[in-house]
Design a protein around this motif. Sequence first.
Motif, PDB file in Angstrom:
ATOM      1  N   LEU A   1       7.199 -32.632 -16.509  1.00 56.98           N
ATOM      2  CA  LEU A   1       6.525 -32.318 -17.013  1.00 56.98           C
ATOM      3  C   LEU A   1       5.853 -31.375 -16.517  1.00 56.98           C
ATOM      4  O   LEU A   1       5.841 -30.232 -16.271  1.00 56.98           O
ATOM      5  N   LEU A   2       5.523 -31.306 -15.535  1.00 55.48           N
ATOM      6  CA  LEU A   2       4.132 -30.212 -14.816  1.00 55.48           C
ATOM      7  C   LEU A   2       5.007 -29.675 -14.267  1.00 55.48           C
ATOM      8  O   LEU A   2       4.282 -28.383 -13.402  1.00 55.48           O
ATOM      9  N   GLU A   3       6.230 -29.334 -13.067  1.00 58.56           N
ATOM     10  CA  GLU A   3       7.048 -29.042 -13.064  1.00 58.56           C
ATOM     11  C   GLU A   3       7.902 -27.637 -14.051  1.00 58.56           C
ATOM     12  O   GLU A   3       7.607 -26.810 -12.956  1.00 58.56           O
ATOM     13  N   ASP A   4       7.622 -27.598 -14.608  1.00 59.81           N
ATOM     14  CA  ASP A   4       8.126 -27.020 -16.048  1.00 59.81           C
ATOM     15  C   ASP A   4       6.747 -26.014 -16.227  1.00 59.81           C
ATOM     16  O   ASP A   4       6.771 -24.941 -16.804  1.00 59.81           O
ATOM     17  N   ASP A   5       5.983 -26.890 -16.493  1.00 60.44           N
ATOM     18  CA  ASP A   5       4.524 -26.469 -16.645  1.00 60.44           C
ATOM     19  C   ASP A   5       3.348 -26.127 -15.666  1.00 60.44           C
ATOM     20  O   ASP A   5       2.318 -27.771 -16.203  1.00 60.44           O
ATOM     21  N   PRO A   6       3.421 -25.275 -15.039  1.00 58.46           N
ATOM     22  CA  PRO A   6       2.076 -25.482 -13.552  1.00 58.46           C
ATOM     23  C   PRO A   6       0.541 -26.312 -14.402  1.00 58.46           C
ATOM     24  O   PRO A   6       0.183 -25.395 -14.899  1.00 58.46           O
ATOM     25  N   ASP A   7      -0.040 -27.133 -14.216  1.00 56.68           N
ATOM     26  CA  ASP A   7      -1.309 -27.191 -14.138  1.00 56.68           C
ATOM     27  C   ASP A   7      -2.090 -28.149 -13.218  1.00 56.68           C
ATOM     28  O   ASP A   7      -1.417 -28.845 -12.715  1.00 56.68           O
TER      29      ASP A   7
END
Length: 1003
Positions: free
Chosen positions: A485-491
């Motif tokens: 999920l963080l690949e699509d919405d970096p944090d």
Amino acid sequence: MFVGRAEELDTLNEALARAAAGGEPQALLLGGEAGVGKTRLVEEFTTAACRAGAVVAVGGCVEIGGDGLPFAPFSTALRTLREALPEEFAAAGAGQEEELARLLPELGEAPAGRHDEQDMARLFELTVRLLERVAAERTVVLVLEDLHWADASTRHLLSYLFRTLRTGRLLVLATYRADDIHRRHPLRPLLAELDRLRTVRRIELARFTRDEVARQIAGILATEPDPAQVDEIFERSDGNAFFVEELAVAACEGCCTGLTDSLRDLLLVRVEALPESTQQVARVIAEGGCTVEYGLIAAVARLTEDDLIEALRAAVGANILTVTPAGDGYRFRHALVREAVADDLLPGERSRLNRRYAEALEADATLLPADERVMRLAGHWYHARDAARALPAVLDASVVARRRHAYSAQLRLLERAMELWETAPEEVRSALRPVDYTDVYPPCGCDPATTPLRYLDLMAEAVVAGRFGGERERALKIVRRALRLLEDDPDPLRAAWFWVQRSRLVQSLARGDGWRELATAQELVRGLPPSEVHAEVLALAANWSMLHRPGPEAFAAAERAVEYARMVGAREIELNARLTLGGLMVDSGDIESGLAQMRQTMADALAEGVTHVVGRAHVNLPSELQSVGRDREAEPILRAGVAFTRRHGLLDDEAWVWGNLSDALYALGRWEEAAEAARNAIRVGHSAKPQGSGALRLAHLALARGDIAESARRLATARARYGTHDPMPQQWLPVARVALGVAAAEGRILDARAELLTALETGFPAGTQRYAWPLLLAAATAEADARALPAAEPGREELLDRLRTAARALTTGAPLWAAYDRWTRAELLRADGRDSAAAWAEAVTAFECLDRPYDLARVRHRLAQALLAHGGEEERERALELLRLAGAVAGHLGARPLADAVARLAQRARLTLTHAPRRALAPADPADALGLTSRERDVLRLVSAGRTNRQIAEELFISPKTASVHVSNILAKLGVSGRGEAAALAHRMGLFPPEAEDRLVAG
């Protein structure tokens, strides 16, 4: 009438007698299909136990909508024990009330704060110790019923209880329904694990025989039954006691439905024969769980009080329901009836009843205790299929589960929350706030008070719950999903946090050493402003490097971790990083500064109550002291560490402390104590690696004592516990040393070389000299001992050259390391055929300054061997004294290989190791009786006055070396291991009158 079960009852009574007589805890599992008579047998046994003076505490697993309440049977049983033995219970739990409140809320408020992976184990350890203390003087029977409904936390605690009970007049009896344990049932692995324990006995209840069925029917009908009727009921019930009773009653009442094909229908027919209001109440209770409180029944049934009481009376009179032992609620007399009624509910009817339960619990908070109310509210809203109400309720329940250290239950609830997330309305989700979990949120820069809860937050909580609860596979799957999920919405901060969790999980699951994941986290935070997650990543990377690749990079990472943690106020991270930094300083040669750093960190952590850092400091600080040969200084810290870690339930830390204490006692020549400490490390260790450390210490000890088979067996255990996924120098180098020693002792010199060559190929990272020196010494000794073997000749010179090169590269910045250097060089000269008395004299002198009697005895033996090779009379006299000293130490320690070597050398040289026989009449002077010379008496008098070797030399006008030899001779003649013991013995025997001592001190 109680029918049959004589053999099973005898087994239980015998176990009770053993527990009561010898204080030896007994653990039993009682299994059988539903209705076979488990409860009846337990009732018969506990009634007799009470008559015999035992205190019986019964707790049952509570099922609500297919879920078990966390720790339910233990909470109920502990509550009973507290009521029955208030004074004993209070004394047993003194000082630990806050922790034990997680199981028994009546004890107080469970403490808040940071959680870790040892929390659950700590709670379990405190619970077991509580039970042992309560049962120290009184016989206690603890019955835990219906394990097939147990939640994961209850199963974990039961497993721990069965594995670790050691003392107390305690009998633990757990029951379960065998026909429910299908291949995927979560209880099945636990039963398999317990079957492997020799301390746990399993009893399986069989169905009744025809004769037993006849006796049961006679008891029910109060008359001898017709044989044809017995045959029919036996055939239909197949000997199941509950169905025998149901069929007998149905036949007695002339109920034609007793002849139906389905026994389940028979159960329902008995309910359907009741008035409608009674059936309605039965359905309400069936969906409410195993036991339902009267007030809650009233709120959900929505009948007038008179109608409700009449309905309940009818159900109790028909033997469908029974009143709970506490008298505050009702339950079905048998679970099979409840299941039949519950299974007969329509889907809409079931969800409606769950909604009613939830609404009633929300409307009246007094219906149930607070924690139980929250947990049951979550289950009822979830089964009511109302996502808007279920999501907040499930999250509230997850907080309660976490507070109780029921991490497996917390994980299940959070997984439900993730399941409900998409179906819950947006306005419900946006109103939710994260809970202030310091180990989940602050490192990611989130303010729980103002930031809406996100799906990733749920995943983070679930990962931590899975890690703490031992559900690591589930946690790892959630981590992988989160990173996708963080690949699509970096944090970057949140991603780094998840990579840290992944590193921990792959290490604990033996999937790798975790460095790749930590390196990824470091890249993600590189260049970002200081934050807790940045400090934590650096601290973990520094600690990883200290254990795997100590050196400048690890040192720099530790320094930056301390700096960043101070900048963001992350005190616990700072303390951990300072402890790591201190250890790296010692390993790099800055010994005193590093030790001072570690001492100050321990003091700060103790003052601030940071328990986990204090526990770690009790492992690391004495370990660094031992690394430079200061084992006597480390021992009191380790003793204090055992007490501290045990008091706070830090099981793995306690195991590591025991392992380090074993090393210290080995070095100090107290081998029996060292063996006991190593066994304690194995017993206490919660994880595999601390247990491996204990096994390795026992392997090393067995090797020194000449028990090669035992050493090899323990070595194999250590290797299995350590695994191959996470090689650390502090583990694989000592493993290689023992493996090399075993191979050499068995004459397998080529295998011994293979162990060394593997280590040399891997290399010795900077800071690992404490483990590298003993390995090089063992290799050099093996080569020297094998010099005469033809099979050892090929490749010898090349190997010796590599040994010399490796030894030259190791630091000698501490006295112990310098002593190992001299010893190794002396062995290499012996391996070359150039044995040198001068080289061995240097080694002896180096070890005389250290408190390591076995090592000193070994180098004295070698010096004696070298002296005898010269053949002079003076050398023979000195060799004789050295051999006597070495032999005395070897005999005292049980070091058979050294004792045999000393005896063989003395025999070849025609030396007599024993002193001349003493006179028949004891001499008037006790010093003469001990065989002390005049000079030795002078030296002993000065030793008793506390003089050092140098001070003795100055006072008696001799060299320090000569003084040292005299002191060693005195210790051997007195049969003591240290100067303090020698002084104490001299005072006890009155060797030196007080006036003589006064003159000595005045002089």
